[in-house]
Design an enzyme around this catalytic site. Structure first.
Site, PDB file in Angstrom:
ATOM      1  N   GLN A  34      22.152  24.897 -50.699  1.00 13.90           N
ATOM      2  CA  GLN A  34      23.586  24.674 -49.924  1.00 13.90           C
ATOM      3  C   GLN A  34      23.544  23.373 -49.209  1.00 13.90           C
ATOM      4  O   GLN A  34      22.746  23.267 -48.240  1.00 13.90           O
ATOM      5  CB  GLN A  34      23.459  25.655 -48.791  1.00 13.90           C
ATOM      6  CG  GLN A  34      24.664  25.586 -47.772  1.00 13.90           C
ATOM      7  CD  GLN A  34      24.641  26.584 -46.705  1.00 13.90           C
ATOM      8  OE1 GLN A  34      23.394  27.267 -46.701  1.00 13.90           O
ATOM      9  NE2 GLN A  34      25.474  26.655 -45.758  1.00 13.90           N
ATOM     10  N   GLY A  35      24.387  22.355 -49.910  1.00  7.96           N
ATOM     11  CA  GLY A  35      24.137  21.085 -49.187  1.00  7.96           C
ATOM     12  C   GLY A  35      25.222  20.741 -48.565  1.00  7.96           C
ATOM     13  O   GLY A  35      26.318  20.095 -48.748  1.00  7.96           O
ATOM     14  N   SER A  43      24.516  20.181 -44.402  1.00  5.89           N
ATOM     15  CA  SER A  43      23.933  19.535 -43.292  1.00  5.89           C
ATOM     16  C   SER A  43      23.584  18.090 -43.687  1.00  5.89           C
ATOM     17  O   SER A  43      23.282  17.815 -44.738  1.00  5.89           O
ATOM     18  CB  SER A  43      22.803  20.114 -42.661  1.00  5.89           C
ATOM     19  OG  SER A  43      23.040  21.410 -41.981  1.00  5.89           O
ATOM     20  N   SER A  58      17.744  23.874 -47.835  1.00  9.87           N
ATOM     21  CA  SER A  58      16.552  24.942 -48.337  1.00  9.87           C
ATOM     22  C   SER A  58      16.503  25.142 -49.580  1.00  9.87           C
ATOM     23  O   SER A  58      17.432  25.149 -50.554  1.00  9.87           O
ATOM     24  CB  SER A  58      17.034  26.596 -47.697  1.00  9.87           C
ATOM     25  OG  SER A  58      16.957  26.248 -46.229  1.00  9.87           O
ATOM     26  N   GLU A  95      26.760  33.634 -44.249  1.00 16.44           N
ATOM     27  CA  GLU A  95      25.396  33.164 -43.771  1.00 16.44           C
ATOM     28  C   GLU A  95      25.022  33.942 -42.494  1.00 16.44           C
ATOM     29  O   GLU A  95      23.770  34.126 -41.942  1.00 16.44           O
ATOM     30  CB  GLU A  95      25.270  31.702 -43.842  1.00 16.44           C
ATOM     31  CG  GLU A  95      23.904  30.974 -43.303  1.00 16.44           C
ATOM     32  CD  GLU A  95      23.907  29.573 -43.523  1.00 16.44           C
ATOM     33  OE1 GLU A  95      24.959  28.911 -43.899  1.00 16.44           O
ATOM     34  OE2 GLU A  95      22.788  29.060 -43.689  1.00 16.44           O
ATOM     35  N   GLU A 111      24.032  27.969 -29.450  1.00 18.60           N
ATOM     36  CA  GLU A 111      25.172  27.511 -28.770  1.00 18.60           C
ATOM     37  C   GLU A 111      26.246  27.424 -29.385  1.00 18.60           C
ATOM     38  O   GLU A 111      27.314  27.660 -28.868  1.00 18.60           O
ATOM     39  CB  GLU A 111      24.420  25.998 -28.375  1.00 18.60           C
ATOM     40  CG  GLU A 111      23.565  25.682 -27.287  1.00 18.60           C
ATOM     41  CD  GLU A 111      22.102  26.219 -28.167  1.00 18.60           C
ATOM     42  OE1 GLU A 111      21.949  26.016 -29.451  1.00 18.60           O
ATOM     43  OE2 GLU A 111      21.001  26.231 -27.461  1.00 18.60           O
TER      44      GLU A 111
END
Ligand SMILES: Cc1cc2nc3c(=O)[nH]c(=O)nc-3n(C[C@H](O)[C@H](O)[C@H](O)COP(=O)(O)OP(=O)(O)OC[C@H]3O[C@@H](n4cnc5c(N)ncnc54)[C@H](O)[C@@H]3O)c2cc1C
Length: 382
Positions: A135-136, A138, A170, A250, A366
């Site tokens: 999963q690209g 971030s 990941s 997710e 958060e």
């Protein structure tokens, strides 16, 4: 199929009425008859290989295909069948739970957004263990503020050319494909998603080591990487909508088997504290209650999915509960098994360290609380 007479053909009944208890009993009987236990002490490469082995066996026997649509190589039936299978795999410790969950993160969105022929070709490769995907999302400057991402995709003829960098990706070093978010124009409506082959020229993957000592994720660099136009997921500018559909998975469905894994750790903790005389019923009870609360929440998510709902911001509640329960469980282990984290080479240490990531991956605690406050409780901005 299996010697038990169930599976791809024998279990076709599950595709319709979904007798979940029967499905679970048949999966258990099959797993009893087919030993897929990992070799002891596998390193991360070995765990990835073990995951492929487990998926291949479960796919060939049919189990891995239930709960997925026929158009993507599945055998149909409700998503709860995937949860049941994941619970049985996790309870028996057959696959490392973090990497097992990538299917739940990525496959539903690829099925929804990929051209149908692409989903039909690719999803079975993930289900059957032939491939890992990553999963690209971030980037170095864009994590919580995902919409600020800057990896560019520019049109060239019928193709797109990608330049930029992702981080914390990941399994990138093991992955054959990537669900990639790129910038094609300013703003939220200028984000476009692609399903990229990771062996494309111009991609460099540099593994990064986690605090618990595993090369689980990586930096990924894109240098004039050509992506064919038919690998776009959705249309130009659909990337933000895709992300808003993917992240709820997710934050919820990918934890079904993780909760089962955590229950297995709680059982072990009860056993080990009993042996050491360090039992603290109140602390163990609190850890159990936290886990039970996530499980109840997962049931509610299951019911919404079964009712045809599209998952959304309410899954931030699942994520907050899971992260809290996981950290409480390993905090309890730290408190009740003195020295075990610091001095012993047992899995408690690495699992404790990894549990700290639970309030970061998939969106930080958060950010989940912000979503709950603003979008569920309508509390406005801080
Ligand atoms: C184990 C692991 C696996 C991961 N796997 C992947 C992956 O496969 N693919 C992928 O794309 N990413 C992955 N990530 C990255 C993850 O999604 C990001 O780390 C996460 O979204 C936070 O982004 P950041 O690291 O840039 O932190 P930042 O966004 O820089 O946040 C830093 C701190 O500031 C706080 N903060 C930021 N904004 C706000 C705000 N508005 N209000 C309150 N607090 C705020 C955050 O909560 C955090 O505590 C993974 C991360 C981990 C730990």
């Amino acid at each position: 199929m299996s010697g038990t007479g169930t599976g791809a053909d024998g279990a076709h009944g599950h595709a319709g009425g979904a007798d979940v208890a029967e499905f679970r009993a048949e999966v258990r009987a099959w797993l009893d008859a087919h030993d897929l236990s990992p070799a002891p002490g596998l390193d991360f490469d070995g765990q990835v290989a073990q995951l492929g082995r487990v998926r291949r066996a479960l796919y060939d026997a049919g189990w891995m295909r239930y709960g997925w649509p026929a158009e993507a190589g599945g055998l149909g039936g409700p998503a709860v069948l995937r949860a049941v299978l994941g619970e049985e795999v996790a309870t028996r410790g057959l696959a490392e739970p973090g990497i097992y969950s990538m299917i739940e993160v990525l496959a539903p969105t690829v099925i929804s957004y990929a051209p149908p022929a692409l989903a039909a070709e690719m999803v079975p490769r993930l289900l059957n263990g032939d491939e890992q995907w990553c999963q690209g999302f971030s980037e170095p400057g864009s994590g919580s503020d995902l919409a600020s991402l800057s990896t560019r995709a520019e049109p060239r003829g019928g193709d797109w050319v990608v330049n930029g960098q992702k981080v914390w990706t990941s399994l990138a070093q093991f992955a054959a494909r990537c669900v990639l978010l790129t910038r094609t124009a300013p703003g939220h409506a200028g984000i476009t998603a692609f399903f990229l082959d990771m062996d494309s020229p111009g991609i460099t993957v540099r593994p990064l080591r986690t605090m618990h000592g595993v090369d689980e994720f990586a930096e990924v660099f894109f240098d004039d990487v050509v992506v064919p136009g038919d690998r776009m997921l959705g249309r130009p500018g659909d990337g933000w909508r895709l992300a808003m559909d993917l992240l709820p998975h997710e934050r919820s469905t990918c934890f079904w088997h993780r909760v089962a894994h955590l229950y297995s750790r709680l059982d072990r903790l009860v056993e080990e504290t009993g042996e050491s005389g360090g039992t603290d019923d109140a602390a163990l009870g609190a850890a159990y209650l936290a886990l039970h609360t996530v499980r109840c929440r997962s049931h509610a998510t299951q019911r919404r999915l079964a009712g045809g709902a599209r998952l959304g911001p309410e899954t931030s509640v699942d994520k907050v509960l899971l992260a809290g329960a996981e950290q409480r469980l390993f905090d309890t282990a730290r408190d009740l098994l003195p020295g075990v984290l610091e001095l012993d080479g047992t899995p408690w240490r690495s699992e404790y360290l990894y549990s700290r990531a639970a309030t970061i991956y998939g969106g930080t605690a958060e950010i989940q609380r912000n979503i709950i406050a603003r979008r569920l409780l309508d509390l406005g901005k801080e």
